[in-house]
Design an enzyme around this catalytic site. Structure first.
Site, mmCIF file in Angstrom:
data_model
loop_
_atom_site.group_PDB
_atom_site.id
_atom_site.type_symbol
_atom_site.label_atom_id
_atom_site.label_comp_id
_atom_site.label_asym_id
_atom_site.label_seq_id
_atom_site.Cartn_x
_atom_site.Cartn_y
_atom_site.Cartn_z
ATOM 1 N N GLN A 139 0.958 -1.245 -0.235
ATOM 2 C CA GLN A 139 -0.092 0.102 -0.039
ATOM 3 C C GLN A 139 0.849 1.324 0.130
ATOM 4 O O GLN A 139 1.541 1.350 1.015
ATOM 5 C CB GLN A 139 -0.843 -0.063 1.437
ATOM 6 C CG GLN A 139 -1.798 1.040 1.402
ATOM 7 C CD GLN A 139 -2.419 0.915 2.730
ATOM 8 O OE1 GLN A 139 -1.900 0.178 3.542
ATOM 9 N NE2 GLN A 139 -3.042 1.832 3.307
ATOM 10 N N GLY A 140 1.098 2.054 -1.223
ATOM 11 C CA GLY A 140 1.941 3.043 -1.308
ATOM 12 C C GLY A 140 1.132 4.491 -0.892
ATOM 13 O O GLY A 140 0.867 5.243 -1.924
ATOM 14 N N SER B 217 1.874 6.776 2.128
ATOM 15 C CA SER B 217 2.527 7.590 3.148
ATOM 16 C C SER B 217 3.592 8.039 2.437
ATOM 17 O O SER B 217 4.399 7.161 1.634
ATOM 18 C CB SER B 217 2.941 7.028 4.566
ATOM 19 O OG SER B 217 1.948 6.541 5.091
ATOM 20 N N SER C 87 4.841 -1.359 4.084
ATOM 21 C CA SER C 87 4.653 -2.598 4.424
ATOM 22 C C SER C 87 4.716 -3.643 3.395
ATOM 23 O O SER C 87 4.012 -3.317 2.567
ATOM 24 C CB SER C 87 3.579 -2.767 5.537
ATOM 25 O OG SER C 87 3.615 -1.973 6.618
ATOM 26 N N GLU D 250 -9.162 -0.880 6.391
ATOM 27 C CA GLU D 250 -7.960 -1.105 7.352
ATOM 28 C C GLU D 250 -8.439 -1.058 8.736
ATOM 29 O O GLU D 250 -7.904 -1.904 9.597
ATOM 30 C CB GLU D 250 -6.781 -0.228 6.865
ATOM 31 C CG GLU D 250 -5.388 -0.713 7.566
ATOM 32 C CD GLU D 250 -4.349 0.181 7.232
ATOM 33 O OE1 GLU D 250 -4.537 1.455 6.629
ATOM 34 O OE2 GLU D 250 -3.048 -0.047 7.149
ATOM 35 N N GLU E 31 -4.008 10.310 17.493
ATOM 36 C CA GLU E 31 -4.619 11.691 17.532
ATOM 37 C C GLU E 31 -5.376 11.851 16.331
ATOM 38 O O GLU E 31 -6.473 12.505 16.420
ATOM 39 C CB GLU E 31 -3.171 12.499 17.268
ATOM 40 C CG GLU E 31 -2.293 12.688 18.569
ATOM 41 C CD GLU E 31 -1.376 11.507 18.827
ATOM 42 O OE1 GLU E 31 -1.282 10.899 17.941
ATOM 43 O OE2 GLU E 31 -0.804 11.335 19.843
#
Ligand code: FAD
Length: 395
Positions: A127-128, A130, A162, A245, A378
């Site tokens: 999963q690209g 970030s 990941s 997710e 957060e």
């Protein structure tokens, strides 16, 4: 809500139980603590076996080799897998997040091309999302894709990816319209990780593993037909992946946490603190009891979320509530483990003095990432504050 299982749910559970009794590998304990690079072929083989039994993706529609399982059946699936201590599946992002997104947004040709190989673990997905300057603020991402005839030319960098080291394909979020408002100029591309110009570099975590990577894209050609969903509608496609997710993972954790706490109670009875069993220390007892109660609360929260989702059909902010709850609970649980085990808790796998083959030191270190991955605590609190409590946006 009614927590008793219906006849259908009981039948589903019993069929799965019988299948697992015959098929779950008995040697997973020998592989569990090995580096993931070594155990990966084992996990692929296990996923293939699950697929042969049509158990690899129970939530997927029947026409895509799933079982169209209800949310309660999905919870039962993870409970049963945890009960028999089944190994995880190799293609966890493909099965849990990216496959469902392709089913929801993909063209028929894309579904036919990608779905079978996700199920069989022949093709592993990463999963690209970030980037170095775009994590919580995902919409600020800078990786660029420019259309040249039939291809996009992709340039940029991703980070914390990941399964990048083993990924065959990547769900890549890119900027296709630099002039549009930042949420509006994004597109999702399905990128072949073997394409020229893709470079994968390992990032070492404090557990010692390199579970995730940096990805570099230099003039990578991606066919225009690999757009998932619509051009410049990538924000909605990416949010759908994140919803899967945040929502699905909690369901599989209840029994894992239960196993942890049961083992910790057993250890507390046997390990001596100041000349008496740790279980007689009033503070340790309070903490174990509190944690036990919270593990049950997690289960009921999950059931409530499932029940609401089944009734309304609309996923709400429950995913964020669960995400905060399980990730912070896991950190408290591992902190108590360290307090009970003392310095022995820090020994690593392979050290004959380590308790449970170093599981506790690994778990303590790995759980630090729980409150960051899939959106930080957060950020989840911001989502709950805004969408549940109606507070003004924080950003
Ligand atoms: C184990 C692990 C696996 C991961 N796997 C993947 C993966 O496969 N693919 C992928 O794309 N990414 C992955 N990530 C990355 C993850 O999604 C990001 O780390 C996460 O979204 C946070 O982004 P960031 O690291 O850039 O931190 P930042 O966004 O820079 O945040 C830094 C700090 O600021 C706080 N903060 C930021 N914005 C706000 C706000 N508006 N209000 C209050 N506080 C705020 C954050 O909570 C945090 O404490 C993974 C991360 C981990 C730890």
């Amino acid at each position: 809500m009614d927590l008793n299982l219906t006849a259908d749910e009981l039948q589903f559970r019993d069929e799965l139980r019988s299948w697992l009794a015959c098929n779950v590998p008995t040697d997973w304990n020998e592989w569990r603590e090995k580096p993931i690079e070594e155990s990966f072929p084992y996990l692929r083989a296990w996923q293939r076996k699950l697929q042969e039994g049509r158990w690899a993706a129970v939530s997927w529609p029947k026409e895509y080799a799933g079982r169209s399982a209800t949310l309660m059946q999905q919870a039962l699936f993870w409970e049963e897998m945890a009960r028999v201590e089944a190994p995880p599946m190799a293609n966890s992002l493909g099965l849990g997040l990216i496959g469902p997104t392709i089913i929801a947004y993909g063209t028929e040709a894309q579904k036919q091309r990608y779905i079978p190989k996700i199920l069989s673990a022949e093709e592993i997905w990463c999963q690209g999302f970030s980037e170095p300057n775009a994590g919580s603020d995902l919409a600020g991402l800078q990786t660029q894709a420019v259309l040249h005839g039939e291809h996009y030319l992709v340039n940029g960098q991703k980070v914390w990816t990941s399964y990048g080291w083993v990924g065959d394909w990547c769900e890549l979020v890119v900027r296709t319209d630099a002039a549009a408002a930042k949420h509006k100029g994004l597109t999702v591309l399905l990128v072949d990780m073997k394409s020229p110009g893709v470079e994968v570099r390992p990032l070492r975590q404090m557990t010692g593993e390199s579970e995730f990577n940096e990805l570099f894209f230099r003039d990578v050609r991606v066919p225009a037909e690999n757009v998932l969903g619509k051009v410049n509608d990538g924000w909605n496609v990416a949010m759908s992946t994140l919803m899967y997710e945040r929502g699905s993972y909690g369901a599989r954790l209840h029994l894992i946490f239960k196993r942890y706490i049961t083992r910790l109670i057993e250890l507390a009875r046997n390990i001596q603190h100041n000349g008496r069993p740790a279980a007689q220390d009033p503070i340790i007892r309070q903490k174990l009891a509190q944690c036990s109660a919270e593990i049950e609360i997690m289960r009921f929260n999950q059931m409530r979320a499932f029940s609401r989702l089944t009734a309304t059909g609309v996923p709400g902010p429950e995913g964020s509530i669960q995400k905060i709850f399980w990730s912070e609970l896991n950190q408290r649980l591992q902190q108590i483990a360290q307090e009970i085990l003392g310095p022995y808790g820090q020994l690593l796998a392979g050290d004959s003095r380590a308790m449970d083959n170093g599981m506790w030191s690994y778990a303590y270190l790995r759980t630090r990432g729980n409150t960051i991955e899939a959106g930080t605590s957060e950020v989840q609190r911001n989502i709950i504050g805004h969408f549940v409590l109606g507070l003004p946006r924080s950003y």
